[in-house]
Design a protein around this motif. Structure first.
Motif, mmCIF file in Angstrom:
data_model
loop_
_atom_site.group_PDB
_atom_site.id
_atom_site.type_symbol
_atom_site.label_atom_id
_atom_site.label_comp_id
_atom_site.label_asym_id
_atom_site.label_seq_id
_atom_site.Cartn_x
_atom_site.Cartn_y
_atom_site.Cartn_z
ATOM 1 N N GLY A 13 11.342 13.026 8.344
ATOM 2 C CA GLY A 13 11.096 13.492 6.991
ATOM 3 C C GLY A 13 9.872 14.380 6.997
ATOM 4 O O GLY A 13 9.184 14.486 8.015
ATOM 5 N N PRO A 14 9.603 15.023 5.857
ATOM 6 C CA PRO A 14 8.472 15.960 5.785
ATOM 7 C C PRO A 14 7.132 15.273 6.053
ATOM 8 O O PRO A 14 7.015 14.062 5.867
ATOM 9 N N PRO A 15 6.137 16.045 6.474
ATOM 10 C CA PRO A 15 4.809 15.489 6.751
ATOM 11 C C PRO A 15 4.198 14.856 5.512
ATOM 12 O O PRO A 15 4.517 15.248 4.388
ATOM 13 N N GLY A 16 3.334 13.882 5.724
ATOM 14 C CA GLY A 16 2.556 13.301 4.628
ATOM 15 C C GLY A 16 3.336 12.379 3.713
ATOM 16 O O GLY A 16 2.893 12.060 2.614
ATOM 17 N N CYS A 17 4.522 11.938 4.151
ATOM 18 C CA CYS A 17 5.319 11.060 3.292
ATOM 19 C C CYS A 17 5.391 9.638 3.839
ATOM 20 O O CYS A 17 6.338 8.918 3.564
ATOM 21 N N SER A 18 4.415 9.269 4.649
ATOM 22 C CA SER A 18 4.143 7.879 5.050
ATOM 23 C C SER A 18 4.951 7.320 6.216
ATOM 24 O O SER A 18 5.078 6.102 6.337
ATOM 25 N N LYS A 19 5.437 8.145 7.114
ATOM 26 C CA LYS A 19 6.131 7.612 8.289
ATOM 27 C C LYS A 19 5.194 6.705 9.109
ATOM 28 O O LYS A 19 5.557 5.589 9.467
ATOM 29 N N THR A 20 3.987 7.222 9.367
ATOM 30 C CA THR A 20 3.016 6.446 10.144
ATOM 31 C C THR A 20 2.636 5.161 9.403
ATOM 32 O O THR A 20 2.584 4.082 9.999
ATOM 33 N N THR A 21 2.395 5.304 8.103
ATOM 34 C CA THR A 21 1.985 4.149 7.314
ATOM 35 C C THR A 21 3.083 3.091 7.268
ATOM 36 O O THR A 21 2.803 1.890 7.331
ATOM 37 N N LEU A 22 4.349 3.515 7.180
ATOM 38 C CA LEU A 22 5.469 2.571 7.194
ATOM 39 C C LEU A 22 5.506 1.789 8.510
ATOM 40 O O LEU A 22 5.710 0.572 8.520
ATOM 41 N N GLU A 57 4.138 4.997 -8.442
ATOM 42 C CA GLU A 57 3.626 3.894 -7.612
ATOM 43 C C GLU A 57 2.511 4.360 -6.675
ATOM 44 O O GLU A 57 1.530 3.648 -6.467
ATOM 45 N N ILE A 58 2.682 5.550 -6.103
ATOM 46 C CA ILE A 58 1.655 6.066 -5.180
ATOM 47 C C ILE A 58 0.342 6.280 -5.935
ATOM 48 O O ILE A 58 -0.736 5.921 -5.464
ATOM 49 N N LEU A 59 0.442 6.851 -7.156
ATOM 50 C CA LEU A 59 -0.769 7.067 -7.957
ATOM 51 C C LEU A 59 -1.410 5.723 -8.301
ATOM 52 O O LEU A 59 -2.641 5.590 -8.306
ATOM 53 N N VAL A 82 -1.246 2.986 -6.441
ATOM 54 C CA VAL A 82 -1.877 2.489 -5.212
ATOM 55 C C VAL A 82 -3.245 3.131 -5.016
ATOM 56 O O VAL A 82 -4.246 2.459 -4.785
ATOM 57 N N HIS A 83 -3.296 4.450 -5.169
ATOM 58 C CA HIS A 83 -4.539 5.141 -4.822
ATOM 59 C C HIS A 83 -5.557 5.206 -5.954
ATOM 60 O O HIS A 83 -6.639 5.777 -5.783
ATOM 61 N N THR A 84 -5.232 4.628 -7.124
ATOM 62 C CA THR A 84 -6.248 4.526 -8.180
ATOM 63 C C THR A 84 -6.635 3.062 -8.413
ATOM 64 O O THR A 84 -7.386 2.763 -9.336
ATOM 65 N N THR A 106 3.498 15.412 -1.993
ATOM 66 C CA THR A 106 3.756 14.327 -1.041
ATOM 67 C C THR A 106 2.795 13.177 -1.329
ATOM 68 O O THR A 106 1.817 13.347 -2.086
ATOM 69 N N GLY A 107 3.036 12.041 -0.687
ATOM 70 C CA GLY A 107 2.129 10.901 -0.821
ATOM 71 C C GLY A 107 0.719 11.275 -0.391
ATOM 72 O O GLY A 107 -0.262 10.906 -1.035
ATOM 73 N N ALA A 108 0.628 12.028 0.713
ATOM 74 C CA ALA A 108 -0.685 12.422 1.212
ATOM 75 C C ALA A 108 -1.410 13.307 0.196
ATOM 76 O O ALA A 108 -2.622 13.173 -0.016
ATOM 77 N N ASP A 157 0.820 -1.214 0.000
ATOM 78 C CA ASP A 157 0.000 0.000 0.000
ATOM 79 C C ASP A 157 0.852 1.260 0.000
ATOM 80 O O ASP A 157 0.333 2.369 -0.008
ATOM 81 N N ILE A 158 2.173 1.065 0.069
ATOM 82 C CA ILE A 158 3.073 2.220 0.120
ATOM 83 C C ILE A 158 3.891 2.269 -1.165
ATOM 84 O O ILE A 158 4.613 1.325 -1.481
ATOM 85 N N GLY A 159 3.720 3.344 -1.927
ATOM 86 C CA GLY A 159 4.451 3.472 -3.188
ATOM 87 C C GLY A 159 5.868 3.986 -2.944
ATOM 88 O O GLY A 159 6.072 4.822 -2.068
ATOM 89 N N GLY A 160 6.808 3.475 -3.731
ATOM 90 C CA GLY A 160 8.197 3.942 -3.629
ATOM 91 C C GLY A 160 8.862 3.490 -2.338
ATOM 92 O O GLY A 160 8.472 2.486 -1.746
#
Ligand code: ATP
Length: 270
Positions: free
Chosen positions: A58-67, A195-197, A199-201, A223-225, A18-21
């Motif tokens: 790293g910057p917000p919205g780049c998937s730290k929590t998701t990782l 990859e993120i696009l 995942v989310h499509t 960002t991913g978010a 679910d996490i691109g890149g």
């Protein structure tokens, strides 16, 4: 489900797919988290000390929590999550007891991951008054240090912390046996954005004129978010055009993309 105010426990459903890149970051996390949990015998046989704590920055919205969640999912272990800002805002003493409580629960669970978001709020440099009430921060920090040191006997509890301000983290937390690995989670590069696009499509029906690579090229600094937000909005735009729409076309992507401005700037990325 929440068991105590501020503590949520779950084996997360999100997976690496679910996490691109972020291939490198995923591999490093896999090694540091999954392997010691899945193959403890091999680790002790070879005398390898498993990592106790990892700081993701790293910057917000780049998937730290998701990782962090995907790592717990891959290792199939419970995930205890708490937020520095939440601890900090509690009544005197309440934040410390919640912190102790979560470590206690994790020790009982055994193999598990404690995820600590906005870590800099609690683990900020001592005497750094810019982080608010210094006394509250210091008490929380010393509780955190004590709890992390106490993990020695408890096998398989890993602490993952996330921050956008790694330079604000107190050096005492960076000593070996505490956060001994630091991983940078960068904003997505071109391949990452594709990859993120993707995942989310995944669950959307895309028109034949939709070219995700070109869209990724046109969304530098997103960002991913933000890419996730873009994909969600596209469906709404298609519906606004036609309430019976089942397919989204390039024009819908263009409308949304042109209405968005990425929050990141070149400075953050450098
Ligand atoms: P913050 O620092 O603001 O807490 P974060 O780095 O922890 O942000 P997340 O909360 O993990 O970021 O991500 C926010 C949202 O963006 C999530 O819903 C996630 O699905 C999406 N997202 C971010 N990066 C990616 C990615 N690489 N692939 C797929 N989705 C992503």
């Amino acid at each position: 489900p929440s068991i105590t105010r501020g503590i949520t426990v779950e084996v997360p459903k999100v997976t690496w797919k679910d996490i691109g890149g972020l291939k490198d970051v995923k591999t490093k996390l896999e090694k540091a988290i999954e392997w010691p949990i899945k193959y403890p015998e091999a680790f002790s046989r070879l005398g390898i000390t498993p990592v106790r704590g990892i700081l993701l920055h790293g910057p917000p919205g780049c998937s730290k929590t998701t990782l962090a969640k995907a790592a717990a999912n891959a290792a199939n272990v419970p995930f205890f999550s708490l937020s520095g800002a939440e601890l900090f805002s509690m009544y005197v003493g309440e934040g410390e007891s919640l912190l102790r409580e979560i470590f206690r629960k994790a020790r009982i669970a055994g193999k598990s991951i404690i995820f600590f978001d906005e870590a800099d709020v609690v683990a900020g440099k001592r005497g750094d008054s810019s982080s608010g009430s210094a006394a509250v921060g210091e008490r929380l920090l010393s509780t955190l240090l004590t709890e992390m040191d106490g993990l020695e006997e408890a096998k398989g509890v890993l602490v993952l912390a996330a921050t956008n301000r790694p330079y604000a983290i107190d050096a005492a937390l960076m000593r070996p046996g505490r956060f001994d690995q630091i991983l940078y989670v960068p904003p997505p590069d071109l391949e990452g954005r594709i990859e993120i696009l993707n995942v989310h499509t995944r669950r959307m029906q895309l028109g034949s004129d939709v070219d995700l690579r070109r869209l990724a090229e046109d969304t530098e600094f997103f960002t991913g978010a933000e890419l996730e937000g873009l994909c969600k909005e596209v469906g709404i735009v298609a519906l606004r055009e036609n309430m019976d729409a089942t397919v989204v076309f390039d024009r819908h992507f263009q409308i949304v993309k042109n209405s968005l401005k990425p929050a990141l700037t070149v400075d953050v990325i450098d």
